[in-house]
Design a protein around this motif. Structure first.
Motif, PDB file in Angstrom:
ATOM      1  N   UNK A  78       0.838  -1.194   0.000  1.00  0.00           N
ATOM      2  CA  UNK A  78       0.000   0.000   0.000  1.00  0.00           C
ATOM      3  C   UNK A  78       0.880   1.255   0.000  1.00  0.00           C
ATOM      4  N   UNK A  79       0.820   2.071  -1.054  1.00  0.00           N
ATOM      5  CA  UNK A  79       1.626   3.293  -1.090  1.00  0.00           C
ATOM      6  C   UNK A  79       1.135   4.284  -0.029  1.00  0.00           C
ATOM      7  N   UNK A  80       2.080   4.978   0.598  1.00  0.00           N
ATOM      8  CA  UNK A  80       1.747   5.882   1.705  1.00  0.00           C
ATOM      9  C   UNK A  80       2.183   7.307   1.402  1.00  0.00           C
ATOM     10  N   UNK A  81       1.284   8.250   1.692  1.00  0.00           N
ATOM     11  CA  UNK A  81       1.577   9.677   1.619  1.00  0.00           C
ATOM     12  C   UNK A  81       1.481  10.219   3.040  1.00  0.00           C
ATOM     13  N   UNK A  82       2.559  10.756   3.560  1.00  0.00           N
ATOM     14  CA  UNK A  82       2.569  11.267   4.933  1.00  0.00           C
ATOM     15  C   UNK A  82       2.188  12.738   4.982  1.00  0.00           C
ATOM     16  N   UNK A  83       1.426  13.072   6.028  1.00  0.00           N
ATOM     17  CA  UNK A  83       1.103  14.457   6.345  1.00  0.00           C
ATOM     18  C   UNK A  83       1.592  14.734   7.764  1.00  0.00           C
ATOM     19  N   UNK A  84       2.141  15.921   7.990  1.00  0.00           N
ATOM     20  CA  UNK A  84       2.585  16.259   9.332  1.00  0.00           C
ATOM     21  C   UNK A  84       2.506  17.759   9.554  1.00  0.00           C
ATOM     22  N   UNK A  85       2.228  18.137  10.808  1.00  0.00           N
ATOM     23  CA  UNK A  85       2.201  19.542  11.167  1.00  0.00           C
ATOM     24  C   UNK A  85       3.599  20.086  11.368  1.00  0.00           C
ATOM     25  N   UNK A  86       4.533  19.206  11.539  1.00  0.00           N
ATOM     26  CA  UNK A  86       5.938  19.586  11.664  1.00  0.00           C
ATOM     27  C   UNK A  86       6.760  18.464  11.049  1.00  0.00           C
ATOM     28  N   UNK A  87       7.849  18.811  10.450  1.00  0.00           N
ATOM     29  CA  UNK A  87       8.678  17.785   9.830  1.00  0.00           C
ATOM     30  C   UNK A  87      10.143  18.055  10.085  1.00  0.00           C
ATOM     31  N   UNK A  88      10.916  17.002  10.191  1.00  0.00           N
ATOM     32  CA  UNK A  88      12.351  17.167  10.298  1.00  0.00           C
ATOM     33  C   UNK A  88      13.015  16.205   9.330  1.00  0.00           C
ATOM     34  N   UNK A  89      14.279  16.440   9.073  1.00  0.00           N
ATOM     35  CA  UNK A  89      14.987  15.654   8.067  1.00  0.00           C
ATOM     36  C   UNK A  89      15.037  14.170   8.408  1.00  0.00           C
ATOM     37  N   UNK A  90      15.396  13.773   9.652  1.00  0.00           N
ATOM     38  CA  UNK A  90      15.442  12.334   9.953  1.00  0.00           C
ATOM     39  C   UNK A  90      14.094  11.642   9.748  1.00  0.00           C
ATOM     40  N   UNK A  91      13.006  12.322  10.136  1.00  0.00           N
ATOM     41  CA  UNK A  91      11.676  11.750   9.987  1.00  0.00           C
ATOM     42  C   UNK A  91      11.357  11.544   8.506  1.00  0.00           C
ATOM     43  N   UNK A  92      11.647  12.571   7.704  1.00  0.00           N
ATOM     44  CA  UNK A  92      11.373  12.486   6.270  1.00  0.00           C
ATOM     45  C   UNK A  92      12.203  11.393   5.617  1.00  0.00           C
ATOM     46  N   UNK A  97      12.789   6.391   2.820  1.00  0.00           N
ATOM     47  CA  UNK A  97      13.584   5.173   2.665  1.00  0.00           C
ATOM     48  C   UNK A  97      12.697   3.933   2.774  1.00  0.00           C
ATOM     49  N   UNK A  98      11.637   4.039   3.559  1.00  0.00           N
ATOM     50  CA  UNK A  98      10.722   2.907   3.732  1.00  0.00           C
ATOM     51  C   UNK A  98       9.694   2.837   2.609  1.00  0.00           C
ATOM     52  N   UNK A  99       9.802   3.726   1.619  1.00  0.00           N
ATOM     53  CA  UNK A  99       8.956   3.624   0.436  1.00  0.00           C
ATOM     54  C   UNK A  99       7.804   4.601   0.327  1.00  0.00           C
ATOM     55  N   UNK A 100       7.758   5.624   1.203  1.00  0.00           N
ATOM     56  CA  UNK A 100       6.665   6.597   1.116  1.00  0.00           C
ATOM     57  C   UNK A 100       6.692   7.309  -0.233  1.00  0.00           C
ATOM     58  N   UNK A 101       5.510   7.619  -0.738  1.00  0.00           N
ATOM     59  CA  UNK A 101       5.402   8.313  -2.015  1.00  0.00           C
ATOM     60  C   UNK A 101       5.729   9.793  -1.851  1.00  0.00           C
ATOM     61  N   UNK A 102       5.253  10.385  -0.750  1.00  0.00           N
ATOM     62  CA  UNK A 102       5.440  11.813  -0.522  1.00  0.00           C
ATOM     63  C   UNK A 102       5.370  12.097   0.974  1.00  0.00           C
ATOM     64  N   UNK A 103       5.983  13.198   1.394  1.00  0.00           N
ATOM     65  CA  UNK A 103       5.967  13.636   2.783  1.00  0.00           C
ATOM     66  C   UNK A 103       5.625  15.120   2.764  1.00  0.00           C
ATOM     67  N   UNK A 104       4.374  15.448   3.073  1.00  0.00           N
ATOM     68  CA  UNK A 104       3.889  16.825   2.980  1.00  0.00           C
ATOM     69  C   UNK A 104       3.727  17.445   4.358  1.00  0.00           C
ATOM     70  N   UNK A 105       4.168  18.690   4.481  1.00  0.00           N
ATOM     71  CA  UNK A 105       4.036  19.422   5.743  1.00  0.00           C
ATOM     72  C   UNK A 105       2.822  20.341   5.663  1.00  0.00           C
ATOM     73  N   UNK A 106       1.957  20.272   6.684  1.00  0.00           N
ATOM     74  CA  UNK A 106       0.776  21.135   6.746  1.00  0.00           C
ATOM     75  C   UNK A 106       1.194  22.565   7.038  1.00  0.00           C
ATOM     76  N   UNK A 107       0.563  23.583   6.447  1.00  0.00           N
ATOM     77  CA  UNK A 107      -0.458  23.455   5.384  1.00  0.00           C
ATOM     78  C   UNK A 107       0.207  23.164   4.053  1.00  0.00           C
ATOM     79  N   UNK A 108      -0.458  22.380   3.221  1.00  0.00           N
ATOM     80  CA  UNK A 108       0.090  22.017   1.919  1.00  0.00           C
ATOM     81  C   UNK A 108      -0.899  22.442   0.836  1.00  0.00           C
ATOM     82  N   UNK A 109      -0.397  22.541  -0.368  1.00  0.00           N
ATOM     83  CA  UNK A 109      -1.261  22.878  -1.497  1.00  0.00           C
ATOM     84  C   UNK A 109      -2.139  21.675  -1.831  1.00  0.00           C
ATOM     85  N   UNK A 110      -3.446  21.864  -1.951  1.00  0.00           N
ATOM     86  CA  UNK A 110      -4.329  20.742  -2.273  1.00  0.00           C
ATOM     87  C   UNK A 110      -3.887  19.963  -3.510  1.00  0.00           C
TER      88      UNK A 110
END
Length: 207
Positions: A78-92, A97-110
């Motif tokens: 199952x492909x995963x798109x992450x959303x987060x209110x805060x993001x850091x480099x290690x988390x991203x 690396x685990x195969x996420x499609x995208x890592x978006x920080x809120x607020x993001x463009x629809x």
């Protein structure tokens, strides 16, 4: 890929965010199901249709990254798109690396999220098609007799008909007859295609 045959799963503990995401995703023509926790999502039976997961990193029970690990351990594609209110480099980095499609920080463009969803559903559809083709190959391989399976494994490993006959204690003519039946039953139009089929089935490694 028909949008009405796909499902986007949303996991976020904030009901207002879930409702907003549901509205956005439906407006793009995709089916959507939302969950307030990772465990609620895990209890949902998987669907055999193109799907992806829009996942909040911070959840009350199991974090988004931990859920990604759980799905990976279960061999989920199952492909995963992450959303987060805060993001850091290690988390991203961990997520990607685990195969996420995208890592978006809120607020993001629809549109950024919708683009990621389209890419994720495309990946899911391709994986489903590959799984279907592999199942069809396994079904055809199951129709082979034991001797035909032996012949197939040996010829795709690089042995000549005469060598196969020596290995199995049968004549070269008999090997050719078995090989012909293998080609027909596997629906292989060429020997190269048969070798490719064997590789996808994980049989006949090079000797």
């Amino acid at each position: 890929m028909p949008t009405d045959a796909s499902v986007v799963f949303v996991v976020d503990d904030d009901i207002s965010v879930r409702e907003s995401l549901e509205s956005l995703i439906r407006s793009a023509g995709f089916g959507v199901e939302s969950f307030a926790s990772a465990r609620a999502f895990l209890a949902r039976r998987r669907l055999d249709v193109a799907s992806c997961l829009v996942l909040d990193v911070s959840l009350p029970d199991l974090s988004g990254l931990d859920l990604q690990d759980r799905l990976s351990n279960d061999k989920s594609k199952l492909p995963i798109i992450f959303l987060t209110g805060y993001g850091d480099v290690p988390m991203t980095v961990r997520a990607m690396k685990a195969g996420a499609v995208e890592f978006l920080t809120k607020p993001f463009e629809p549109e950024a999220l919708l683009d990621a969803i389209r890419a994720a559903l495309g990946r899911s559809a391709a994986a489903l098609a590959e799984d279907g083709e592999r199942r069809a190959l396994r079904d055809r391989h199951a129709l082979l007799s034991d001797r035909e399976r032996e012949v197939m494994a040996l010829v795709v490993s690089g042995l000549l008909n005469k060598q196969v006959g020596g290995e199995l204690g049968i004549s070269e003519i008999t090997v050719k007859a078995h090989r012909g039946r293998v080609m027909r039953k596997m629906c292989a139009e060429s020997f190269a295609e048969l070798v490719n089929m064997a590789a996808r089935l994980g049989i006949g490694s090079q000797r």
